[in-house]
Every structure is written in C-alpha cells, then in structure tokens.
Motif scaffolding. Sequence first.
Motif, PDB file in Angstrom:
ATOM      1  N   LEU A   1       0.846  -1.190   0.000  1.00 31.45           N
ATOM      2  CA  LEU A   1       0.000   0.000   0.000  1.00 31.45           C
ATOM      3  C   LEU A   1       0.882   1.241   0.000  1.00 31.45           C
ATOM      4  O   LEU A   1       1.895   1.274   0.690  1.00 31.45           O
ATOM      5  N   ASP A   2       0.470   2.241  -0.726  1.00 26.51           N
ATOM      6  CA  ASP A   2       1.177   3.511  -0.691  1.00 26.51           C
ATOM      7  C   ASP A   2       0.875   4.195   0.646  1.00 26.51           C
ATOM      8  O   ASP A   2      -0.245   4.106   1.157  1.00 26.51           O
ATOM      9  N   GLU A   3       1.860   4.869   1.208  1.00 26.73           N
ATOM     10  CA  GLU A   3       1.675   5.546   2.494  1.00 26.73           C
ATOM     11  C   GLU A   3       0.509   6.528   2.457  1.00 26.73           C
ATOM     12  O   GLU A   3      -0.165   6.747   3.469  1.00 26.73           O
ATOM     13  N   ALA A   4       0.237   7.102   1.300  1.00 25.69           N
ATOM     14  CA  ALA A   4      -0.869   8.055   1.175  1.00 25.69           C
ATOM     15  C   ALA A   4      -2.207   7.423   1.563  1.00 25.69           C
ATOM     16  O   ALA A   4      -3.083   8.098   2.106  1.00 25.69           O
TER      17      ALA A   4
ATOM     18  N   LEU B   1      -7.453   1.267  10.008  1.00 24.11           N
ATOM     19  CA  LEU B   1      -6.016   0.963  10.051  1.00 24.11           C
ATOM     20  C   LEU B   1      -5.701  -0.098  11.099  1.00 24.11           C
ATOM     21  O   LEU B   1      -4.848  -0.955  10.872  1.00 24.11           O
ATOM     22  N   ARG B   2      -6.382  -0.061  12.227  1.00 21.28           N
ATOM     23  CA  ARG B   2      -6.174  -1.110  13.240  1.00 21.28           C
ATOM     24  C   ARG B   2      -6.605  -2.474  12.681  1.00 21.28           C
ATOM     25  O   ARG B   2      -5.952  -3.478  12.909  1.00 21.28           O
ATOM     26  N   HIS B   3      -7.699  -2.489  11.957  1.00 20.80           N
ATOM     27  CA  HIS B   3      -8.161  -3.731  11.320  1.00 20.80           C
ATOM     28  C   HIS B   3      -7.126  -4.226  10.304  1.00 20.80           C
ATOM     29  O   HIS B   3      -6.828  -5.420  10.236  1.00 20.80           O
ATOM     30  N   LEU B   4      -6.567  -3.307   9.552  1.00 23.57           N
ATOM     31  CA  LEU B   4      -5.535  -3.651   8.570  1.00 23.57           C
ATOM     32  C   LEU B   4      -4.304  -4.247   9.259  1.00 23.57           C
ATOM     33  O   LEU B   4      -3.750  -5.259   8.810  1.00 23.57           O
ATOM     34  N   ALA B   5      -3.887  -3.642  10.362  1.00 22.50           N
ATOM     35  CA  ALA B   5      -2.736  -4.155  11.114  1.00 22.50           C
ATOM     36  C   ALA B   5      -3.016  -5.561  11.647  1.00 22.50           C
ATOM     37  O   ALA B   5      -2.135  -6.423  11.636  1.00 22.50           O
ATOM     38  N   GLU B   6      -4.246  -5.804  12.093  1.00 20.29           N
ATOM     39  CA  GLU B   6      -4.630  -7.149  12.565  1.00 20.29           C
ATOM     40  C   GLU B   6      -4.595  -8.151  11.417  1.00 20.29           C
ATOM     41  O   GLU B   6      -4.090  -9.267  11.575  1.00 20.29           O
ATOM     42  N   ALA B   7      -5.130  -7.763  10.273  1.00 17.57           N
ATOM     43  CA  ALA B   7      -5.135  -8.657   9.109  1.00 17.57           C
ATOM     44  C   ALA B   7      -3.716  -8.993   8.685  1.00 17.57           C
ATOM     45  O   ALA B   7      -3.448 -10.113   8.228  1.00 17.57           O
ATOM     46  N   ALA B   8      -2.808  -8.047   8.846  1.00 13.27           N
ATOM     47  CA  ALA B   8      -1.411  -8.273   8.468  1.00 13.27           C
ATOM     48  C   ALA B   8      -0.727  -9.306   9.350  1.00 13.27           C
ATOM     49  O   ALA B   8       0.357  -9.791   9.011  1.00 13.27           O
ATOM     50  N   GLU B   9      -1.343  -9.665  10.461  1.00 11.95           N
ATOM     51  CA  GLU B   9      -0.800 -10.697  11.351  1.00 11.95           C
ATOM     52  C   GLU B   9      -1.146 -12.108  10.873  1.00 11.95           C
ATOM     53  O   GLU B   9      -0.569 -13.078  11.349  1.00 11.95           O
ATOM     54  N   LEU B  10      -2.088 -12.227   9.948  1.00 16.58           N
ATOM     55  CA  LEU B  10      -2.462 -13.551   9.443  1.00 16.58           C
ATOM     56  C   LEU B  10      -1.264 -14.171   8.718  1.00 16.58           C
ATOM     57  O   LEU B  10      -0.529 -13.467   8.013  1.00 16.58           O
ATOM     58  N   PRO B  11      -1.066 -15.482   8.847  1.00 13.58           N
ATOM     59  CA  PRO B  11       0.101 -16.108   8.218  1.00 13.58           C
ATOM     60  C   PRO B  11       0.075 -16.081   6.692  1.00 13.58           C
ATOM     61  O   PRO B  11       1.124 -16.165   6.054  1.00 13.58           O
ATOM     62  N   ASN B  12      -1.092 -15.935   6.101  1.00 13.33           N
ATOM     63  CA  ASN B  12      -1.216 -15.924   4.643  1.00 13.33           C
ATOM     64  C   ASN B  12      -1.284 -14.506   4.068  1.00 13.33           C
ATOM     65  O   ASN B  12      -1.511 -14.331   2.873  1.00 13.33           O
ATOM     66  N   VAL B  13      -1.069 -13.501   4.919  1.00 12.76           N
ATOM     67  CA  VAL B  13      -1.106 -12.109   4.479  1.00 12.76           C
ATOM     68  C   VAL B  13       0.263 -11.473   4.687  1.00 12.76           C
ATOM     69  O   VAL B  13       0.777 -11.437   5.799  1.00 12.76           O
TER      70      VAL B  13
ATOM     71  N   LEU C   1       1.852  -7.916   4.133  1.00 13.06           N
ATOM     72  CA  LEU C   1       1.468  -6.541   3.841  1.00 13.06           C
ATOM     73  C   LEU C   1       2.644  -5.610   4.085  1.00 13.06           C
ATOM     74  O   LEU C   1       3.298  -5.684   5.121  1.00 13.06           O
ATOM     75  N   ARG C   2       2.907  -4.776   3.103  1.00 14.57           N
ATOM     76  CA  ARG C   2       3.973  -3.786   3.214  1.00 14.57           C
ATOM     77  C   ARG C   2       3.442  -2.423   2.813  1.00 14.57           C
ATOM     78  O   ARG C   2       2.444  -2.317   2.105  1.00 14.57           O
ATOM     79  N   VAL C   3       4.161  -1.404   3.259  1.00 15.62           N
ATOM     80  CA  VAL C   3       3.818  -0.024   2.920  1.00 15.62           C
ATOM     81  C   VAL C   3       4.974   0.573   2.136  1.00 15.62           C
ATOM     82  O   VAL C   3       6.141   0.398   2.494  1.00 15.62           O
ATOM     83  N   MET C   4       4.614   1.286   1.073  1.00 19.01           N
ATOM     84  CA  MET C   4       5.597   2.038   0.298  1.00 19.01           C
ATOM     85  C   MET C   4       5.655   3.437   0.914  1.00 19.01           C
ATOM     86  O   MET C   4       4.701   4.211   0.790  1.00 19.01           O
TER      87      MET C   4
ATOM     88  N   TRP D   1       7.940  -4.264  -4.209  1.00 13.84           N
ATOM     89  CA  TRP D   1       8.126  -5.045  -2.982  1.00 13.84           C
ATOM     90  C   TRP D   1       9.487  -4.750  -2.349  1.00 13.84           C
ATOM     91  O   TRP D   1       9.594  -4.548  -1.140  1.00 13.84           O
ATOM     92  N   LYS D   2      10.515  -4.705  -3.184  1.00 13.50           N
ATOM     93  CA  LYS D   2      11.877  -4.484  -2.680  1.00 13.50           C
ATOM     94  C   LYS D   2      12.069  -3.082  -2.097  1.00 13.50           C
ATOM     95  O   LYS D   2      12.856  -2.902  -1.174  1.00 13.50           O
ATOM     96  N   LYS D   3      11.372  -2.074  -2.628  1.00 15.45           N
ATOM     97  CA  LYS D   3      11.525  -0.702  -2.143  1.00 15.45           C
ATOM     98  C   LYS D   3      10.626  -0.387  -0.951  1.00 15.45           C
ATOM     99  O   LYS D   3      10.791   0.633  -0.291  1.00 15.45           O
ATOM    100  N   SER D   4       9.675  -1.270  -0.657  1.00 15.03           N
ATOM    101  CA  SER D   4       8.731  -1.006   0.430  1.00 15.03           C
ATOM    102  C   SER D   4       9.347  -1.375   1.777  1.00 15.03           C
ATOM    103  O   SER D   4      10.380  -2.033   1.859  1.00 15.03           O
ATOM    104  N   LEU D   5       8.686  -0.928   2.848  1.00 16.07           N
ATOM    105  CA  LEU D   5       9.108  -1.278   4.200  1.00 16.07           C
ATOM    106  C   LEU D   5       8.896  -2.771   4.436  1.00 16.07           C
ATOM    107  O   LEU D   5       8.058  -3.388   3.781  1.00 16.07           O
ATOM    108  N   THR D   6       9.610  -3.339   5.385  1.00 20.59           N
ATOM    109  CA  THR D   6       9.379  -4.736   5.759  1.00 20.59           C
ATOM    110  C   THR D   6       7.976  -4.871   6.348  1.00 20.59           C
ATOM    111  O   THR D   6       7.344  -3.867   6.710  1.00 20.59           O
ATOM    112  N   GLU D   7       7.511  -6.105   6.506  1.00 23.78           N
ATOM    113  CA  GLU D   7       6.190  -6.325   7.086  1.00 23.78           C
ATOM    114  C   GLU D   7       6.114  -5.753   8.509  1.00 23.78           C
ATOM    115  O   GLU D   7       5.125  -5.119   8.883  1.00 23.78           O
ATOM    116  N   GLN D   8       7.171  -5.974   9.306  1.00 20.12           N
ATOM    117  CA  GLN D   8       7.171  -5.491  10.687  1.00 20.12           C
ATOM    118  C   GLN D   8       7.154  -3.960  10.728  1.00 20.12           C
ATOM    119  O   GLN D   8       6.379  -3.358  11.483  1.00 20.12           O
ATOM    120  N   ALA D   9       8.004  -3.328   9.925  1.00 22.62           N
ATOM    121  CA  ALA D   9       8.051  -1.864   9.891  1.00 22.62           C
ATOM    122  C   ALA D   9       6.734  -1.301   9.358  1.00 22.62           C
ATOM    123  O   ALA D   9       6.265  -0.252   9.817  1.00 22.62           O
TER     124      ALA D   9
END
Length: 156
Positions: free
Chosen positions: A34-37, A53-65, A67-70, A132-140
């Motif tokens: 996702l773009d930071e915007a 955004l909290r829901h998005l952060a929770e979804a990003a915890e799923l093992p099959n998801v 998610l990174r931010v540009m 993908w390579k230019k985006s933040l890591t999943e944790q960040a």
Amino acid sequence: MSPRSPPSWGVLLRMERQRVMTRPIQPPTLRVVLDEAVLRRRIGGPAVMAEQLRHLAEAAELPNVLLRVMPFTAGEHPGVLSGAFVVLRFPQYGEGRKSEPPTVYADGYTGDLYRDKPNEVERYDTAFEGIWKKSLTEQASRRLITDVAGSHEQQH
C-alpha cells in the motif's frame, strides 16, 4: 429512530472476501503493498480511519497475508509508472495444470482492465517485485500503520 438498512450487495461481497482470507482450509495468499498516502488520506473521519487501520494491522498478522507499505521516502519506484494493479493467480488442478492463466487486474476511473498475455503479466510481476523491494518490511509496515492509526485517534 429508523432501523438500519441491510448491507448492500457490494458490502456483502467484501465481507465474504474477508472470510475467505481466514478460512481454515487453503486460504489464499495475499501479498500487498500500500502507498503511504492510503494510510494518511482521511476518508470517513479520524475515528473511522483509526478503526480501519487497526483492522488492517490485525489482518497483516495472518500467516497468509504479507502486507507492506511504500513510504513517501522511497521516492520514485515502479508503482509510480504502473499505477495500482493486482496480479491474480488461480488454483491449479490436482495434476498441476493451471485452471486459469495468471491475470492482471487494474481498476480504472472509467473501467476495469484485465490482461492475461504472458508478456504483460511478466511485466507486472517485474514491477511488483521492484515495488516489494523498495517497500518497508512487514514489521516496519505494521508499526507505521499502528502509528498512523494512533495519530488519527489523537485527532478524533
């Protein structure tokens, strides 16, 4: 006070797609940048944004998801040229034969675009890998999403 109207067909469809991501048997894998915007552009007010955004952060915890931010700091990247797109990959038959060819979907202002020619899909695959390579890591990315949710809450 009037009773709430039932959800629209589109809302029901989105709810069903969310359930697919958490099904116990063979949930699809989702890799998204996702773009930071998207995190910062307030749609629906600060409380709505914080909740989303909290829901998005929770979804990003799923093992099959995945998610990174540009971040804005990434500057120019392949997504600037390609615009938003999705590469769809479909399940294979039991013997490994493709059920459908990979397809690129781009949602446009005046209509949708589908591309399934191998050379077109390959170009989008290459663009996505660059993004993908230019985006933040999943944790960040999760930290940034949570931080931005907090900033929306403070403005509420």
